[in-house]
Design a protein around this motif. Structure first.
Motif, PDB file in Angstrom:
ATOM      1  N   UNK A 124      24.429  -2.790  19.265  1.00 24.53           N
ATOM      2  CA  UNK A 124      24.560  -2.315  17.899  1.00 24.53           C
ATOM      3  C   UNK A 124      24.021  -0.894  17.764  1.00 24.53           C
ATOM      4  N   UNK A 125      24.645  -0.132  16.888  1.00 26.23           N
ATOM      5  CA  UNK A 125      24.111   1.162  16.481  1.00 26.23           C
ATOM      6  C   UNK A 125      23.307   0.931  15.213  1.00 26.23           C
ATOM      7  N   UNK A 126      22.033   1.294  15.228  1.00 24.01           N
ATOM      8  CA  UNK A 126      21.116   1.024  14.129  1.00 24.01           C
ATOM      9  C   UNK A 126      20.731   2.337  13.453  1.00 24.01           C
ATOM     10  N   UNK A 127      20.884   2.381  12.135  1.00 26.62           N
ATOM     11  CA  UNK A 127      20.485   3.551  11.351  1.00 26.62           C
ATOM     12  C   UNK A 127      19.474   3.116  10.301  1.00 26.62           C
ATOM     13  N   UNK A 128      18.182   3.393  10.491  1.00 27.53           N
ATOM     14  CA  UNK A 128      17.180   3.009   9.493  1.00 27.53           C
ATOM     15  C   UNK A 128      17.431   3.714   8.153  1.00 27.53           C
ATOM     16  N   UNK A 129      17.243   2.980   7.050  1.00 28.23           N
ATOM     17  CA  UNK A 129      17.498   3.513   5.717  1.00 28.23           C
ATOM     18  C   UNK A 129      16.239   3.615   4.863  1.00 28.23           C
ATOM     19  N   UNK A 130      15.376   2.617   4.912  1.00 37.32           N
ATOM     20  CA  UNK A 130      14.160   2.658   4.091  1.00 37.32           C
ATOM     21  C   UNK A 130      13.150   1.659   4.637  1.00 37.32           C
ATOM     22  N   UNK A 131      11.901   1.845   4.215  1.00 40.21           N
ATOM     23  CA  UNK A 131      10.850   0.885   4.513  1.00 40.21           C
ATOM     24  C   UNK A 131      10.381   0.249   3.210  1.00 40.21           C
ATOM     25  N   UNK A 132      10.196  -1.053   3.252  1.00 42.61           N
ATOM     26  CA  UNK A 132       9.735  -1.812   2.096  1.00 42.61           C
ATOM     27  C   UNK A 132       8.442  -2.510   2.505  1.00 42.61           C
ATOM     28  N   UNK A 133       7.352  -2.198   1.823  1.00 43.24           N
ATOM     29  CA  UNK A 133       6.073  -2.775   2.230  1.00 43.24           C
ATOM     30  C   UNK A 133       6.060  -4.278   1.982  1.00 43.24           C
ATOM     31  N   UNK A 134       5.573  -5.010   2.953  1.00 41.57           N
ATOM     32  CA  UNK A 134       5.418  -6.461   2.836  1.00 41.57           C
ATOM     33  C   UNK A 134       4.005  -6.743   2.324  1.00 41.57           C
ATOM     34  N   UNK A 135       3.910  -7.514   1.242  1.00 39.99           N
ATOM     35  CA  UNK A 135       2.640  -7.768   0.578  1.00 39.99           C
ATOM     36  C   UNK A 135       2.249  -9.238   0.661  1.00 39.99           C
ATOM     37  N   UNK A 136       0.978  -9.458   0.685  1.00 40.91           N
ATOM     38  CA  UNK A 136       0.416 -10.804   0.617  1.00 40.91           C
ATOM     39  C   UNK A 136       0.356 -11.224  -0.848  1.00 40.91           C
ATOM     40  N   UNK A 137       0.756 -12.468  -1.136  1.00 41.98           N
ATOM     41  CA  UNK A 137       0.849 -12.940  -2.524  1.00 41.98           C
ATOM     42  C   UNK A 137       0.025 -14.213  -2.688  1.00 41.98           C
ATOM     43  N   UNK A 138      -0.769 -14.247  -3.759  1.00 40.80           N
ATOM     44  CA  UNK A 138      -1.585 -15.427  -4.047  1.00 40.80           C
ATOM     45  C   UNK A 138      -1.722 -15.591  -5.558  1.00 40.80           C
ATOM     46  N   UNK A 139      -1.983 -16.811  -5.981  1.00 36.33           N
ATOM     47  CA  UNK A 139      -2.275 -17.052  -7.399  1.00 36.33           C
ATOM     48  C   UNK A 139      -3.752 -16.830  -7.700  1.00 36.33           C
ATOM     49  N   UNK A 140      -4.564 -16.661  -6.667  1.00 36.07           N
ATOM     50  CA  UNK A 140      -6.013 -16.475  -6.816  1.00 36.07           C
ATOM     51  C   UNK A 140      -6.340 -14.994  -6.688  1.00 36.07           C
ATOM     52  N   UNK A 141      -6.788 -14.328  -7.763  1.00 35.21           N
ATOM     53  CA  UNK A 141      -7.071 -12.889  -7.683  1.00 35.21           C
ATOM     54  C   UNK A 141      -8.175 -12.544  -6.693  1.00 35.21           C
ATOM     55  N   UNK A 142      -9.080 -13.470  -6.428  1.00 31.77           N
ATOM     56  CA  UNK A 142     -10.151 -13.174  -5.478  1.00 31.77           C
ATOM     57  C   UNK A 142      -9.622 -13.002  -4.055  1.00 31.77           C
TER      58      UNK A 142
END
Length: 306
Positions: free
Chosen positions: A155-173
């Motif tokens: 495959x020929x790959x052309x990067x377009x953008x980066x999207x940060x992956x975040x950790x998600x929780x219901x606990x703010x602490x």
């Protein structure tokens, strides 16, 4: 046997003479005679009875006629199809999109394309990036958007953008500070893309980090869709990860909190196509619209979040 020979044969039969066939085909009468002679020589059979005022078919000619007509019709239909594709008056665009395409402003991609090119058929496939890459490599779809890394070497790959992956929780602490991969591995995790598991590109990055840190990530629950994972997180069952593009989506429940990884983690979204295979014009146009949508997301991501 050539199409020119068959065209001369069919025209001569329909018009009754080599002279009339030559005028219809806009070639010399001698050329029509030569085309028919070579066809008869190749078939080792006379196709016309000569000498009368109007040509008439022999038994061999009558046998050949329907096949000659079908061959010419098929060739003409193929020419029209390719011409229509080149002018975007027809044809089919085949393209793979991210399974969570709506979060990257790709939800209206088909509508936008259809408004511009209403005669073009569209086959838009949304699946995991690993499967999209394999489908492009196998020739099942022409091109698509993928999250890196993917394994297909052709495959020929052309990067377009980066999207940060975040950790998600219901606990703010739990999100008070950036999270390390060691801490992440100890959390009760709800991860999506269950079918592809650790072949999923985002999960592969996490697995590589965990391996270097000497820990193992073992989710409590694995399901297919990120929306379902977020609902479980909102219910306090566990924590998950999401791309930052999802934060502004209605699919992101209120009351959830996010944190970056201590070593920031990014999904790299790229355009992929098969090496050595030119794209149809229709698919090129569809790919351009998809890239424009990704560019818009990139611009939105560059703005400070409130």
């Amino acid at each position: 046997m050539t199409l020119n020979q068959l065209r001369a044969f069919v025209a001569a039969e329909r018009l009754g003479s080599f002279t009339a066939a030559a005028a219809h085909l806009d070639i010399a009468q001698a050329s029509v005679s030569e085309l028919i002679r070579r066809l008869e020589e190749e078939l080792d059979a006379l196709l016309f009875v000569r000498g009368s005022r109007r040509l008439s078919l022999t038994a061999a000619g009558a046998e050949l006629l329907p096949y000659a007509r079908e061959s010419i019709a098929a060739a003409d239909e193929g020419t029209r199809a390719v011409t229509s594709l080149g002018s975007l008056g027809g044809g089919t665009a085949t393209f793979g999109v991210l399974r969570n395409a709506d979060f990257y402003l790709l939800g209206n991609l088909v509508q936008t394309f259809h408004r511009k090119y209403p005669a073009v058929r569209v086959r838009l496939v949304g699946q995991n990036s690993a499967e999209t890459a394999a489908a492009i490599s196998a020739g099942e779809i022409e091109a698509g958007l993928v999250v890196l890394p993917v394994d297909e070497d052709d495959l020929i790959i052309t990067p377009l953008m980066q999207d940060e992956v975040l950790y998600v929780s219901s606990d703010p602490e739990r999100v008070a500070e950036p999270i390390t991969v060691e801490e992440f591995a100890q959390r009760r995790l709800v991860l999506y893309d269950a079918h592809f598991g650790w072949r999923d590109p985002t999960r592969r990055q996490l697995a590589d980090r965990a391996q270097l840190a000497g820990v193992r990530i073992e989710p409590l629950i694995e399901i297919e869709h990120v929306e379902a994972a977020l609902k479980l997180v909102a219910a306090g069952i566990g924590d998950t990860i999401v791309g930052s593009a999802l934060l502004s989506s209605p699919a992101f429940p209120p009351g959830l909190h996010t944190a970056s990884f201590a070593e920031p983690l990014f999904d790299t979204i790229a355009f992929a196509r098969k090496r050595g295979r030119p794209l149809s014009r229709a698919t090129r146009k569809l790919a351009r619209l998809a890239e424009d949508a990704i560019s818009e997301v990139r611009g939105l991501e560059a703005r400070p979040r409130s």
